[in-house]
Design a protein around this motif. Structure first.
Motif, PDB file in Angstrom:
ATOM      1  N   ASP A   1     -41.867  17.906  21.496  1.00 45.06           N
ATOM      2  CA  ASP A   1     -42.361  16.751  22.241  1.00 45.06           C
ATOM      3  C   ASP A   1     -41.787  15.426  21.758  1.00 45.06           C
ATOM      4  O   ASP A   1     -41.877  14.416  22.450  1.00 45.06           O
ATOM      5  CB  ASP A   1     -43.898  16.686  22.154  1.00 45.06           C
ATOM      6  N   SER A   2     -41.225  15.400  20.544  1.00 45.48           N
ATOM      7  CA  SER A   2     -40.734  14.134  20.005  1.00 45.48           C
ATOM      8  C   SER A   2     -39.584  14.377  19.035  1.00 45.48           C
ATOM      9  O   SER A   2     -39.415  15.474  18.505  1.00 45.48           O
ATOM     10  CB  SER A   2     -41.865  13.394  19.272  1.00 45.48           C
ATOM     11  N   VAL A   3     -38.813  13.309  18.787  1.00 43.74           N
ATOM     12  CA  VAL A   3     -37.718  13.406  17.817  1.00 43.74           C
ATOM     13  C   VAL A   3     -38.269  13.543  16.401  1.00 43.74           C
ATOM     14  O   VAL A   3     -37.603  14.120  15.528  1.00 43.74           O
ATOM     15  CB  VAL A   3     -36.786  12.169  17.902  1.00 43.74           C
TER      16      VAL A   3
ATOM     17  N   GLU B   1     -38.580  16.902  11.429  1.00 38.40           N
ATOM     18  CA  GLU B   1     -39.328  17.742  10.495  1.00 38.40           C
ATOM     19  C   GLU B   1     -38.779  19.161  10.485  1.00 38.40           C
ATOM     20  O   GLU B   1     -38.690  19.802   9.428  1.00 38.40           O
ATOM     21  CB  GLU B   1     -40.819  17.751  10.860  1.00 38.40           C
ATOM     22  N   MET B   2     -38.406  19.668  11.638  1.00 32.90           N
ATOM     23  CA  MET B   2     -37.824  21.013  11.713  1.00 32.90           C
ATOM     24  C   MET B   2     -36.491  21.065  10.998  1.00 32.90           C
ATOM     25  O   MET B   2     -36.155  22.055  10.329  1.00 32.90           O
ATOM     26  CB  MET B   2     -37.666  21.444  13.178  1.00 32.90           C
ATOM     27  N   ILE B   3     -35.698  19.994  11.124  1.00 38.93           N
ATOM     28  CA  ILE B   3     -34.398  19.934  10.449  1.00 38.93           C
ATOM     29  C   ILE B   3     -34.581  19.958   8.929  1.00 38.93           C
ATOM     30  O   ILE B   3     -33.908  20.707   8.209  1.00 38.93           O
ATOM     31  CB  ILE B   3     -33.635  18.670  10.882  1.00 38.93           C
ATOM     32  N   LYS B   4     -35.500  19.155   8.432  1.00 47.73           N
ATOM     33  CA  LYS B   4     -35.736  19.091   6.989  1.00 47.73           C
ATOM     34  C   LYS B   4     -36.236  20.435   6.454  1.00 47.73           C
ATOM     35  O   LYS B   4     -35.809  20.884   5.380  1.00 47.73           O
ATOM     36  CB  LYS B   4     -36.751  17.991   6.664  1.00 47.73           C
ATOM     37  N   THR B   5     -37.123  21.074   7.202  1.00 52.92           N
ATOM     38  CA  THR B   5     -37.661  22.361   6.768  1.00 52.92           C
ATOM     39  C   THR B   5     -36.585  23.439   6.753  1.00 52.92           C
ATOM     40  O   THR B   5     -36.502  24.252   5.823  1.00 52.92           O
ATOM     41  CB  THR B   5     -38.816  22.802   7.688  1.00 52.92           C
ATOM     42  N   ALA B   6     -35.730  23.436   7.773  1.00 59.07           N
ATOM     43  CA  ALA B   6     -34.692  24.462   7.886  1.00 59.07           C
ATOM     44  C   ALA B   6     -33.639  24.335   6.795  1.00 59.07           C
ATOM     45  O   ALA B   6     -33.170  25.337   6.239  1.00 59.07           O
ATOM     46  CB  ALA B   6     -34.036  24.394   9.261  1.00 59.07           C
TER      47      ALA B   6
ATOM     48  N   CYS C   1     -34.163   8.146  13.872  1.00 58.34           N
ATOM     49  CA  CYS C   1     -35.223   8.926  13.231  1.00 58.34           C
ATOM     50  C   CYS C   1     -34.616   9.632  12.025  1.00 58.34           C
ATOM     51  O   CYS C   1     -33.665  10.406  12.168  1.00 58.34           O
ATOM     52  CB  CYS C   1     -35.817   9.945  14.208  1.00 58.34           C
ATOM     53  N   GLY C   2     -35.122   9.324  10.841  1.00 58.14           N
ATOM     54  CA  GLY C   2     -34.568   9.927   9.642  1.00 58.14           C
ATOM     55  C   GLY C   2     -33.141   9.504   9.368  1.00 58.14           C
ATOM     56  O   GLY C   2     -32.402  10.232   8.716  1.00 58.14           O
TER      57      GLY C   2
ATOM     58  N   ALA D   1     -27.636  15.770  14.777  1.00 59.26           N
ATOM     59  CA  ALA D   1     -28.614  16.820  14.494  1.00 59.26           C
ATOM     60  C   ALA D   1     -29.852  16.757  15.381  1.00 59.26           C
ATOM     61  O   ALA D   1     -30.469  17.791  15.667  1.00 59.26           O
ATOM     62  CB  ALA D   1     -29.021  16.764  13.025  1.00 59.26           C
ATOM     63  N   LEU D   2     -30.248  15.582  15.843  1.00 62.28           N
ATOM     64  CA  LEU D   2     -31.443  15.486  16.680  1.00 62.28           C
ATOM     65  C   LEU D   2     -31.239  16.138  18.047  1.00 62.28           C
ATOM     66  O   LEU D   2     -32.209  16.400  18.759  1.00 62.28           O
ATOM     67  CB  LEU D   2     -31.859  14.022  16.861  1.00 62.28           C
TER      68      LEU D   2
END
Length: 343
Positions: A155-157, A162-167, A255-256, A281-282
């Motif tokens: 739903d949002s960037v 957060e998914m990028i950082k976790t992965a 973002c980030g 990446a976004l």
């Protein structure tokens, strides 16, 4: 950022200093075009693709003295340095420190040992992480489409970030290099210190060596001849010098530290500056800096550029033959049609 001109198989190595997008009276009064200024001159283009990978490398707490004995991995020209090599040639011991928890740090440590450095201290600020890839297998395995679909339907960037950082989850090394490091540790040539950082470093102008103290005081190091930082690069497009004009004239959200580009990989819908690689990446997901991200990004950008330039322009070097070559490069239609032109 370097600009490479591939026209007529010529590569032009130039440092990009500024990118502008607007009307130029002597060249284009109807459509806006890009003006790319480099250290070698000025170039104009209807579209530009930015694939820089990130910001220039920076060394944490860069010292004023001893700069000849501290190197970032991305600025490495030779291993070991000439001064360390001179000590080794004179049959003197030489010690180095490598800072970083990723594959590059492991490769540097291994290379230094294989080239004769007496001992290497490999410092990792966190635990040693071993992974086949720098992202989780769920992003590169046969079921990666599930993760990618979840990424694209967020739903949002902020959720994507957060998914990028976790992965990615910080630096890691591959299983084969874990075995290499273990072998060097067993011979006493390598000291691997996890959850450790440099607390302080002082340069001795007489001996031309570093005095290094570590966090926690768990170990005392001998005089260090060279410190290598394999700490990666920052991803913050708004800090890139050559993008300052674009950020001012055509501001976009971030973002980030990553630009919030369009689904077509463009800076904005009205600005055909396309972003590829890590900074995209976004849109591309955690695999943006890797081959899987390069493939997806290149495909999207190729389609977008054709939309900008138009089908007619894509084949202006030979009518249908030019269009078939374009279709071949972008994976459209039958690639044998393009091969037939060569036969």
């Amino acid at each position: 950022m370097d600009r490479y001109n591939l026209r007529d198989n010529i590569v032009s190595h130039e440092k990009v200093e500024d990118i502008r997008f607007g009307y130029i009276e002597d060249i284009s009064k109807v459509d806006k075009i890009f003006t790319v200024r480099t250290n070698e001159g000025v170039h104009h283009a209807k579209t530009v693709v930015l694939a820089t990978g990130g910001n220039p490398p920076q060394i944490p707490d860069m010292p004023v003295e001893g700069t000849e004995a501290v190197t970032h991995a991305m600025q490495l020209k030779e291993m070991p340095s000439p001064r360390v090599r001179a000590k080794l040639d004179a049959r003197l011991s030489a010690n180095i420190v490598v800072v970083g928890g990723g594959l590059t740090s492991a490769q540097l440590a291994d290379l230094a040992i294989r080239r004769g450095v007496t001992k290497v201290w490999l410092l990792m600020r966190g635990p040693l992480k071993v992974k086949p890839f720098d992202v989780g297998l769920e992003w590169v395995g046969k079921f990666r489409n599930f993760e990618q679909a979840a990424f694209w339907t967020t739903d949002s960037v902020e959720e994507r970030w957060e998914m990028i950082k976790t992965a990615r989850n910080g630096g890691s090394i591959t299983p084969p290099y874990k075995k290499i490091l273990e072998r060097h540790v067993s011979t006493g040539r390598l000291c691997l210190l996890q959850n450790t950082t440099i607390k302080e470093k002082k340069w001795d102008t007489v001996s031309k060596t570093w005095s290094v103290s570590l966090s926690g005081g768990s170990q005392t190091l001998p005089r260090i001849d060279h410190i290598y930082f394999a700490t990666g690069v920052q991803s913050d497009f708004e800090c890139l010098p050559f993008l300052q004009t674009m950020c001012s004239d055509y501001p976009i959200e971030s973002c980030g530290g990553l630009p919030c580009i369009t689904e077509n990989m463009a800076w904005r819908d009205d600005v055909p500056l396309f972003i590829a690689g890590r900074l995209a990446a976004l849109q591309l997901g955690p695999g943006a800096p890797n081959l899987i991200g390069a493939r997806i990004g290149a495909e999207r950008i190729a389609w977008s550029i054709q939309d900008v330039l138009g089908a007619k322009e894509s084949g202006n070097d030979g009518g249908d033959a030019g269009k078939r070559r374009f279709d071949y490069l972008t994976g459209r239609g039958s690639r044998y049609d393009a091969l037939a032109e060569v036969m």
